[in-house]
Design an enzyme around this catalytic site. Sequence first.
Site, short mmCIF file in Angstrom:
data_model
loop_
_atom_site.label_atom_id
_atom_site.label_comp_id
_atom_site.label_asym_id
_atom_site.label_seq_id
_atom_site.Cartn_x
_atom_site.Cartn_y
_atom_site.Cartn_z
N GLU A 206 -3.98 -9.30 3.85
CA GLU A 206 -4.45 -8.96 4.86
C GLU A 206 -6.07 -9.91 5.55
OE1 GLU A 206 -3.58 -6.14 2.73
OE2 GLU A 206 -3.09 -5.39 3.56
N GLU B 295 0.91 -0.85 0.07
CA GLU B 295 0.11 0.02 -0.06
C GLU B 295 0.88 1.40 0.18
OE1 GLU B 295 -2.44 -1.67 3.15
OE2 GLU B 295 -4.43 -0.81 2.15
N1 CAA Z 1 4.23 -7.85 12.12
C1 CAA Z 1 5.28 -7.16 12.97
N2 CAA Z 1 5.63 -8.59 12.96
C2 CAA Z 1 6.31 -9.45 12.20
C3 CAA Z 1 5.62 -9.13 11.09
C4 CAA Z 1 3.90 -7.97 10.72
N3 CAA Z 1 4.30 -7.08 9.74
N4 CAA Z 1 6.16 -10.33 9.76
C5 CAA Z 1 6.17 -11.08 10.46
N5 CAA Z 1 6.98 -10.62 12.35
C6 CAA Z 1 7.02 -11.02 12.48
C7 CAA Z 1 7.52 -12.30 13.25
O1 CAA Z 1 6.23 -12.31 14.54
C8 CAA Z 1 9.04 -13.32 13.58
O2 CAA Z 1 9.37 -12.55 14.52
P1 CAA Z 1 9.28 -13.88 15.73
O3 CAA Z 1 10.81 -14.02 14.56
O4 CAA Z 1 9.73 -12.75 16.68
O5 CAA Z 1 9.26 -14.93 15.54
C9 CAA Z 1 9.63 -12.42 12.71
O6 CAA Z 1 9.35 -11.35 12.35
C10 CAA Z 1 10.22 -13.30 10.97
O7 CAA Z 1 9.18 -13.46 10.54
P2 CAA Z 1 9.05 -14.65 9.63
O8 CAA Z 1 9.69 -15.99 10.92
O9 CAA Z 1 7.46 -14.95 9.28
O10 CAA Z 1 9.44 -14.65 8.37
P3 CAA Z 1 10.12 -15.31 7.15
O11 CAA Z 1 11.08 -15.00 6.42
O12 CAA Z 1 9.54 -16.54 7.53
O13 CAA Z 1 8.43 -14.60 6.46
C11 CAA Z 1 7.57 -12.51 5.59
C12 CAA Z 1 8.85 -12.85 6.77
C13 CAA Z 1 7.33 -12.57 3.78
C14 CAA Z 1 7.39 -10.61 5.48
C15 CAA Z 1 6.04 -13.26 6.60
O14 CAA Z 1 6.67 -12.49 7.28
C16 CAA Z 1 5.13 -12.47 6.68
O15 CAA Z 1 4.61 -13.11 5.90
N6 CAA Z 1 4.75 -11.42 7.64
C17 CAA Z 1 3.02 -11.19 7.57
C18 CAA Z 1 2.83 -10.12 6.56
C19 CAA Z 1 1.43 -9.29 6.25
O16 CAA Z 1 0.72 -10.02 6.51
N7 CAA Z 1 1.81 -8.19 5.71
C20 CAA Z 1 0.38 -7.74 6.50
C21 CAA Z 1 0.49 -6.83 7.51
S1 CAA Z 1 -1.53 -6.59 8.20
C22 CAA Z 1 -1.58 -4.84 7.12
O17 CAA Z 1 -0.38 -4.13 6.77
C23 CAA Z 1 -2.46 -4.30 7.05
C24 CAA Z 1 -2.98 -2.78 6.22
O18 CAA Z 1 -3.31 -2.96 5.54
C25 CAA Z 1 -2.06 -1.57 6.62
#
Ligand code: CAA
Length: 706
Positions: A128, A108
């Site tokens: 999301e 976004e």
């Molecule tokens: N917020 C907070 N913490 C997050 C995060 C996020 N968006 N994404 C990842 N983390 C944290 C995880 O909890 C993890 O923490 P720990 O090491 O303490 O367990 C750490 O980051 C590493 O994450 P992964 O183990 O998942 O790492 P990865 O390399 O396997 O994957 C990734 C990386 C593809 C970015 C994956 O973490 C992921 O899919 N993250 C979420 C992405 C997501 O859903 N984003 C949307 C958020 S909601 C939003 O943005 C709303 C809006 O419209 C404004």
Amino acid sequence: MNMSLVEYERRGSVAVLTVNNPPVNAMSPGVPRGICEGIARASRDREVDAVVLVGAGRGFIAGADIRYFSLPWPEGEENFSDVIRAFEDSSKPVVAAIHGHALGGGLEVAMACHYRVVSPGTRVGQPEVKLGFPPGAGGTQRLPRLAGVAAALDMIVTGSPVTAPQAVELGIADSLIEDDFVEGACRFAEQRARSGGPHRLARDLPVNLDDPAIFDAMRGKIARRARGMRAPYACIECVEAAVNLDFDAGIAEERRIFEACVHSDESKALRHVFFAERAAGKIPGIDKSTPLREIASAGVVGAGTMGGGIAMNFANAGIPVTIVERNSEALERGMAVISRNYGASVSRGRMSEEAHDRAMALITPSIAMEDLADADVIIEAVFEEMAVKKAVFAEIDRVARPDAILTSNTSYLNIDDIAAAMPDRHGRVLGTHFFSPANVMRLLEVVRTANVSAENLATVMALARRMGKLPIVAGVCHGFIGNRMLEGYFGEASLMVEEGIAPERIDRVMFEFGMAMGPLAVMDLAGLDIGWSKRKDAGGGTAIERRGSWIANRLCEQGRFGQKTGRGYYIYEKGSRTPTPDAEIDDLMEAARHHFGLGPPDLSDAQILERCLYPLVNIGATILAEGHALRASDIDLVYINGYGFPAWRGGPMHWAGNVGLDRIHEAVCRYHRELGFPQWAPSSLLKELASSSRTFEDHDRDHRHA
Ligand code: CAA
């Protein structure tokens, strides 16, 4: 500016803002402020003509900081809207330079920039919906303008990301930069600045919709999968708003729908699942310094349904695997099933011919145990009977390398007993409980034996992830986590049928709750004969005729073993998996009530639900208290990924918190008094949490493993 979260650097006439918020550059407090301050500084800097926004480390921006959906955002701290406004107000073009990932709020933010460039291997998406809400920072309004309504709708409703080339093709990104990424992005930004614009924003693009029917078509497409959920439909409504309203009104509508979803139980449950999956990998005694053994070759013993599926997992992960059977007929049958399964993937377009050939070439069939002599890991997947398994392990012990990791694919048996028979292999024997079909199901219970070393356990966890599995550590106990709990769930369902509650009613209640299938239909799928033969072996004579197995015994005596014989609790037409209620079950229910002297059936749907689900919570609490599960959230993941529990309810232990543990404990005690079956023996942990008004999540927080 907080220099540690967003760094400012000038490269020629380009200001490079680098978001540096490890591990994934989420938009935590301080990041929006850093970006806004960077944009302000760039706009003041006369030497700067353009801005490039980039992420440090593995990716661009992974979206909002998910933790803050349940925490207050710090007072006065800038947020997404401030960042987007800063871009839109900037007279100098802003280029998002995306590598690794731009997800959710990350995409976004990028879409609010004037331009986007991507590096190969990048994935961009709006995941999301998987957290129980639609995008909330303009994604549902900007993506349809950039990528077209159909593609945007698909991405937003499924949450699936697209690759860098797809992003360019769809118009989400303007250019793919092959090498020297940040430098290339700066050159791109300079050129655009030099061109003098206009630097168009996504908000100013038209929304073109050829086919207004796509929204209803999408509703129809997701109807079964999204049963009981709100977020997927909320996503559709937001994209519809992009089509029907002007940009600002669409943004307001998106915000309204987002706000309504983000505080829902559905979203809380899905966020719980997100963090549960990350926590599941944290195991006491294992950390980043634990060495991992290399797994370059594997062996599987047994080419039945499970063995074949397990061999496919190795092949899919690119690991050569030898599959051993007792005789050529069984081996050929097993290989034919593997080939048929792969063939089906090719014909459904899920696998290319080349991938098929590659996978098949990695599987070597054999009838000689000696062919496993070089394997780094050997998985035994033979018949579920201790004597048979012990005999097979004696054979494996004879041929396997002394340092090979040996695992048993068992759903109930005591793997410590198996390990004890091989004292020289101390520390290298453990359990891997795959779920059927093993090549499809994501769950893997990794059973930690008393003596397994940290190194071997960590290696099997890593191997499971390489296979695309979600490995959950379980302790050695009868049925481990999932099947131990299942006994209570199936047990109550069977008891209720004896009380005269029709299978289709119980299954309907559980299906409406969100389970993939009802318990009686699952029993028919798994086969009623397995439990029957176990009961005969264990009890003999009348001992097997206790309550809960009376009807199943009668069915089995009639050769009604479930789906495989076309009849069980239901009737199945030839070639069909659809259960049809059977009037003969009414007679059996009548006979059972007479046999046990039970009164007329008298249960509400709510009571049926309680009787099915409360044993899961009660037994889950016992497993947790015994330490056979590391955390309640692991139990939730087992049920969601192995037993069809709806993710949007967060798993049985999270769901229990919504119902109220005091209420569940009170009911468990009552059912224990009234019915008395073992699944109702009240868990002391359930009692303790209920009396202190705490949830299983509180328990997990108090017992957090590093
Ligand atoms: N917020 C907070 N913490 C997050 C995060 C996020 N968006 N994404 C990842 N983390 C944290 C995880 O909890 C993890 O923490 P720990 O090491 O303490 O367990 C750490 O980051 C590493 O994450 P992964 O183990 O998942 O790492 P990865 O390399 O396997 O994957 C990734 C990386 C593809 C970015 C994956 O973490 C992921 O899919 N993250 C979420 C992405 C997501 O859903 N984003 C949307 C958020 S909601 C939003 O943005 C709303 C809006 O419209 C404004």
